[in-house]
Design a protein around this motif. Structure first.
Motif, PDB file in Angstrom:
ATOM      1  N   LEU A 241       0.818  -1.206   0.000  1.00 31.37           N
ATOM      2  CA  LEU A 241       0.000   0.000   0.000  1.00 31.37           C
ATOM      3  C   LEU A 241       0.856   1.262   0.000  1.00 31.37           C
ATOM      4  CD1 LEU A 241      -2.788  -1.057   2.535  1.00 31.37           C
ATOM      5  CD2 LEU A 241      -2.952  -0.965   0.046  1.00 31.37           C
ATOM      6  N   LYS A 242       1.950   1.233   0.761  1.00 30.64           N
ATOM      7  CA  LYS A 242       2.836   2.403   0.840  1.00 30.64           C
ATOM      8  C   LYS A 242       3.534   2.653  -0.498  1.00 30.64           C
ATOM      9  CE  LYS A 242       6.697   4.289   3.524  1.00 30.64           C
ATOM     10  NZ  LYS A 242       7.660   4.017   4.638  1.00 30.64           N
ATOM     11  N   ASP A 243       4.068   1.583  -1.108  1.00 31.44           N
ATOM     12  CA  ASP A 243       4.781   1.732  -2.384  1.00 31.44           C
ATOM     13  C   ASP A 243       3.844   2.185  -3.500  1.00 31.44           C
ATOM     14  OD1 ASP A 243       7.011   0.917  -1.054  1.00 31.44           O
ATOM     15  OD2 ASP A 243       7.062  -1.106  -1.896  1.00 31.44           O
ATOM     16  N   SER A 244       2.645   1.607  -3.539  1.00 35.06           N
ATOM     17  CA  SER A 244       1.700   1.980  -4.593  1.00 35.06           C
ATOM     18  C   SER A 244       1.227   3.423  -4.408  1.00 35.06           C
ATOM     19  CB  SER A 244       0.502   1.019  -4.610  1.00 35.06           C
ATOM     20  OG  SER A 244      -0.190   1.050  -3.372  1.00 35.06           O
ATOM     21  N   ASP A 249       0.815   9.049  -6.121  1.00 35.64           N
ATOM     22  CA  ASP A 249       1.057  10.474  -5.835  1.00 35.64           C
ATOM     23  C   ASP A 249       1.882  11.120  -6.948  1.00 35.64           C
ATOM     24  OD1 ASP A 249      -0.360  10.331  -3.508  1.00 35.64           O
ATOM     25  OD2 ASP A 249       1.389  10.094  -2.209  1.00 35.64           O
ATOM     26  N   GLU A 250       2.857  10.379  -7.460  1.00 32.82           N
ATOM     27  CA  GLU A 250       3.676  10.904  -8.552  1.00 32.82           C
ATOM     28  C   GLU A 250       2.833  11.107  -9.806  1.00 32.82           C
ATOM     29  OE1 GLU A 250       7.684   9.739 -11.149  1.00 32.82           O
ATOM     30  OE2 GLU A 250       7.137   8.559  -9.377  1.00 32.82           O
ATOM     31  N   MET A 251       1.932  10.178 -10.056  1.00 33.93           N
ATOM     32  CA  MET A 251       1.062  10.273 -11.221  1.00 33.93           C
ATOM     33  C   MET A 251       0.003  11.354 -11.031  1.00 33.93           C
ATOM     34  SD  MET A 251      -1.603   7.386 -12.611  1.00 33.93           S
ATOM     35  CE  MET A 251      -0.340   6.198 -13.011  1.00 33.93           C
ATOM     36  N   GLY A 252      -0.542  11.431  -9.835  1.00 36.93           N
ATOM     37  CA  GLY A 252      -1.678  12.306  -9.544  1.00 36.93           C
ATOM     38  C   GLY A 252      -2.902  11.459  -9.289  1.00 36.93           C
ATOM     39  N   SER A 253      -3.492  11.600  -8.107  1.00 37.41           N
ATOM     40  CA  SER A 253      -4.607  10.723  -7.725  1.00 37.41           C
ATOM     41  C   SER A 253      -5.806  10.881  -8.663  1.00 37.41           C
ATOM     42  CB  SER A 253      -5.026  11.000  -6.279  1.00 37.41           C
ATOM     43  OG  SER A 253      -5.421  12.347  -6.119  1.00 37.41           O
ATOM     44  N   ASP A 254      -6.041  12.083  -9.186  1.00 41.72           N
ATOM     45  CA  ASP A 254      -7.182  12.265 -10.094  1.00 41.72           C
ATOM     46  C   ASP A 254      -7.010  11.448 -11.370  1.00 41.72           C
ATOM     47  OD1 ASP A 254      -8.404  13.960  -8.334  1.00 41.72           O
ATOM     48  OD2 ASP A 254      -7.744  15.800  -9.320  1.00 41.72           O
ATOM     49  N   LYS A 255      -5.803  11.412 -11.905  1.00 39.02           N
ATOM     50  CA  LYS A 255      -5.544  10.612 -13.107  1.00 39.02           C
ATOM     51  C   LYS A 255      -5.727   9.120 -12.800  1.00 39.02           C
ATOM     52  CE  LYS A 255      -2.271  13.776 -15.363  1.00 39.02           C
ATOM     53  NZ  LYS A 255      -0.868  13.949 -15.834  1.00 39.02           N
ATOM     54  N   PHE A 256      -5.215   8.709 -11.651  1.00 37.95           N
ATOM     55  CA  PHE A 256      -5.344   7.301 -11.261  1.00 37.95           C
ATOM     56  C   PHE A 256      -6.813   6.914 -11.125  1.00 37.95           C
ATOM     57  CE2 PHE A 256      -5.919   4.083  -7.965  1.00 37.95           C
ATOM     58  CZ  PHE A 256      -5.114   3.056  -8.432  1.00 37.95           C
TER      59      PHE A 256
END
Length: 847
Positions: A241-244, A249-256
């Motif tokens: 969970l921490k690694d994912s 966060d790097e991608m952006g939660s809205d995009k995910f």
């Protein structure tokens, strides 16, 4: 001479046969015949094999591979001990870290893949997975020689063609691992493109979305897919969970969320593909149904992505996870849940999300999903969440009910010069009305709203649907609360029920006990005040506690008074309360002491019975024509009383009445027992609390009343079971159950207000209708019909598509479909001279 010296002859070639023989002898000390062997604790392994150098271990593995290929298949049912031991050693050796050179890897691949009969052995025989796990780290980012690259290609081809006891998912995972090793060899600083690998419709849909991403974002998706594809177990690790979360966060939660939500919706809407294949064995023909929904490897990968969503608690994610869980638990014929692993992952993420919205959805799903093991998981999560907050499960489910921003059971949205209102109109029902600036109503959605505010309109409609689902779920939850004798502080009741924006719609139509220090009373909310059944107002602030009123605890005159009150004031309760069936201990049950035969000796349709039982939170299973499949004990846990209710059923093995999968079509019923869960002993019925006893028997009466073959109007005509036609006759036209007695009381007050009143009357257990051609007796319990003067049976199958005749009639409670069937038949037969359906007229005109 030591054992190590014995292993090598003077020619320098290894000879491990003595070691294998010693190992077989060791295993046989405890098992004369064995299909598998655990060599880890054998003296031969501990004192010898584990002490080998890595080179000798590889030499031993090569020897085992060659010898396995030379062993002839067994001629009886017992496995070849030599092969079993060698397989066990190969697998054990690769469970521990071992250095493998390029040449050794090439040699092992050549030994495994070069023999003609290599495809006769499954991949686990030679621990292909174990070998790849070892070389994955050792060979990655290294400059592989051409011979080793060729070995990987040979191994990949071997894996792709090997289908002996090896699933598609396992093969694809091994191939993916090989691709990763080879890719890292040529692209040390690049991220390997990783896509969904399953062979299903979802793969094409999801991969197409990934391919359209920009390169930087695409690489992050490759990392996430790779990580998700390795998601094993029943729940994720903290590290996972921490690694994912770091990648998201790097991608952006809205995009995910945007992408995963598209995937979730695709699976929610996905229809399984069923294929029927007919096979004939001797004189018997069997239909085998195979289904395709999601491939196993995609299920596992999506499980990983759903775990990642436990970081989010926004309404859209929570709602989609709930819908996805419900879809994936939906059963596929002859298979079971469509994708239980995805469903379980959704439950975890709903439980793990911040806030109580996820718990609210778990509460809803507990009433929707019928599988016993899933019910257990949901209860575990709800109990765990309640314990963390130091409150009861009832309380956490109360707190988790969303109010949807309602005021007085409605919510208004303003869009430009228009406004719309969602209004709760009933349980699971609501209206959405549009108004112009001058407050005049507009019949349809304004064009400007459709064109300019489509996204907002969708959110409004989604909210409307969620409100309808929640009122239904909460009605069912409150109905289950009638099993307990829950007492709430008055302040808690006012805040969480009476003043709650959604629950108030239900709670104001329910009768409550108000309990004071020296007295108590019952009341319902009417015209902005609390009143008793005499319509006297009362101040509830004079009381300390509140509980649901249950008619089994009240005197007969009080129950009748409340029923009359509801009818006179035209108050329709959201659930059966005043008109609830009650079951009082009988003399016969006192005499049998610790069991009841009240619901025994019935013939039920098994699938319908099990569905009903699970719908009422009972644990029940299908039984069939296999060893131990001749009986079952359905049970319901009542933790408030430390009781478990049991209902015994038996297979009805008559005339080969089972389906293609061996499930019995019919069962017969036996006794009901109550078990003390603290010591697992049977409890005398006289000691069972009245509410617990009544509610348990009410459930069982429902199972019998709905699933009995006596309710099937076509059962006798279609053949049924000849030996049980007397049962069908006696049930179809026999004594009324408690449900039917309540129905009779309702009909007694309803018939005089209908246009068929002059030709209808209630006589004993029948609604008698005088038609133009004949007189008909409709049984108030089974809804089956007899025709006078000779009590000839009339078969009329109810048309489920027709509008219910009770929709525009006042009924003081919701949910009695049998009442609607009786009334529809009565209206039809009152004008029997106008019936045109020949399947009916041919029976009426038959002398």
């Amino acid at each position: 001479m030591g054992i190590l010296n014995k292993l090598f002859n003077f020619s320098g070639k290894s000879n491990y046969d003595e070691l294998i023989a010693d190992s077989i002898a060791e295993v046989k000390k405890t098992n004369n015949y064995f299909y598998v062997a655990n060599v880890k604790n054998l003296e031969s392994y501990v004192n010898t094999v584990s002490q080998f150098t890595d080179d000798v271990k590889i030499d031993f593995v090569l020897d085992c591979i060659h010898k396995i290929y030379t062993i002839e298949p067994p001629k009886n049912y017992y496995p070849n001990e030599n092969r079993v031991i060698r397989e066990a050693y190969i697998n054990q050796i690769f469970k521990s870290k071992i250095q493998i050179s390029f040449d050794q890897f090439d040699a092992m691949v050549n030994a495994i893949c070069s023999t003609k009969n290599c495809y006769d052995f499954d991949l686990s025989t030679f621990s292909v997975s174990g070998i790849l796990n070892q070389v994955e780290k050792q060979f990655s980012a290294k400059n592989l020689p051409e011979s080793t690259l060729k070995s990987f290609e040979i191994l990949k081809n071997y894996i792709s063609k090997n289908n002996v006891y090896t699933s598609d998912k396992d093969r694809l995972k091994l191939i993916s691992k090989i691709d990763s090793i080879v890719f890292s060899n040529a692209n040390a600083d690049k991220i390997k493109p990783t896509y969904f690998m399953g062979q299903d419709d979802f793969t094409a849909f999801a991969n197409n979305i990934i391919q359209q991403k920009k390169d930087d974002e695409k690489e992050l998706w490759f990392i996430l897919i790779d990580k998700a594809s390795k998601a094993t177990g029943s729940k994720p690790s903290d590290k996972y969970l921490k690694d994912s979360k770091k990648i998201i966060d790097e991608m952006g939660s809205d995009k995910f969320k945007k992408t995963t939500h598209e995937w979730f919706q695709f699976i929610i809407d996905l229809k399984e593909k069923l294929t029927t294949q007919t096979h004939t064995y001797g004189t018997e023909t069997y239909n085998i149904i195979t289904s395709e929904f999601l491939s196993a490897i995609n299920i596992e990968t999506m499980k990983g992505f759903i775990w990642m969503c436990s970081h989010f608690y926004d309404n859209q994610t929570i709602q989609l996870l709930s819908k996805l869980a419900e879809r994936c638990y939906k059963k596929i014929p002859q298979k079971g849940p469509a994708a239980a692993a995805i469903g379980n992952a959704c439950l975890f993420s709903l439980y793990s999300s911040n806030g109580l919205d996820g718990i609210g959805q778990l509460s809803r799903l507990r009433l929707r999903i019928k599988q016993t093991n899933t019910q257990t998981i949901i209860e575990k999560y709800i109990n765990s969440a309640a314990q963390k907050l130091g409150i009861s499960t009832h309380e956490i489910e109360d707190l988790a009910v969303e109010d949807f921003g309602l005021t007085n059971n409605e919510r208004t949205y303003v869009i430009e010069d228009f406004h719309c209102t969602i209004q709760i109109t009933g349980v699971g029902k609501s209206s959405l009305r549009w108004f112009k600036a001058d407050n005049t109503e507009q019949k349809s959605v304004p064009v400007i709203v459709k064109e300019k505010y489509a996204a907002k309109l969708k959110k409004i409609k989604d909210t409307q649907k969620q409100i309808e689902q929640t009122t239904s779920a909460q009605r069912d939850r409150i109905d289950r609360m009638l099993r307990s004798n829950r007492i709430m502080p008055l302040d808690y009741f006012i805040k969480n029920y009476f003043q709650h924006a959604l629950l108030s719609f239900l709670s104001k139509k329910i009768i409550w006990n108000f309990i004071g220090e020296n007295h108590s009373t019952t009341a319902i909310f009417k015209e902005e005040t609390w009143v008793d059944f005499n319509n006297n107002s009362l101040n509830i602030n004079d009381f300390n506690n509140v509980s649901l009123w249950h008619p089994v605890t009240a005197k007969t005159n009080e129950v009748k008074a409340w029923r009359n009150f509801l009818i006179e004031n035209k108050i329709q309760q959201p659930l059966k309360q005043a008109f609830r069936e009650i079951y009082i201990l009988t003399d016969a049950e006192i005499n049998t002491r610790n069991y009841s035969n009240r619901m025994a000796a019935h013939v039920l349709k098994q699938h319908q019975y099990v569905t009903l039982a699970k719908g009422r939170s009972w644990s029940a299973k299908l039984i069939g024509s296999w060893d131990g499949g001749d009986q079952d004990t359905a049970f319901l846990n009542l933790p408030e009383y430390n009781l478990r209710v049991e209902y015994w059923v038996n297979a009805l093995n008559a005339d080969n009445e089972f389906n293609d999968t061996g499930i019995w079509n019919y069962i017969t019923t036996d006794q009901i027992r109550f078990i003390n869960t603290t010591n697992n002993t049977s409890v005398d019925l006289i000691d069972i609390p009245p509410i617990a006893f009544s509610e348990a028997l009410r459930d069982v009466d429902l199972f019998v009343g709905v699933a009995s073959v006596g309710n099937d109007a076509t059962w006798q005509d279609s053949g049924g079971l000849p030996a049980y036609r007397d049962y069908w006759q006696s049930y179809s036209f026999g004594d009324l159950s408690e449900t039917a007695k309540n129905r009779k009381e309702i009909l007694s007050g309803l018939i005089p207000r209908l246009k068929i009143a002059n030709v209808s009357s209630i006589i004993d257990k029948f609604l008698v209708v005088k038609g133009k051609l004949r007189t008909y007796k409709i049984h108030i319990g089974s809804t089956n019909i007899l025709m006078e003067p000779n009590d000839q049976y009339l078969c009329i199958v109810a048309d489920r598509s027709q509008k219910s005749l009770t929709e525009n009639l006042f009924i003081p409670f919701e949910g009695d479909s049998g009442l609607s069937v009786i009334l529809s038949k009565a209206f039809l037969l009152a004008n029997d001279d106008k019936i045109t359906d020949t399947t009916i007229t041919s029976q009426i005109n038959r002398s």
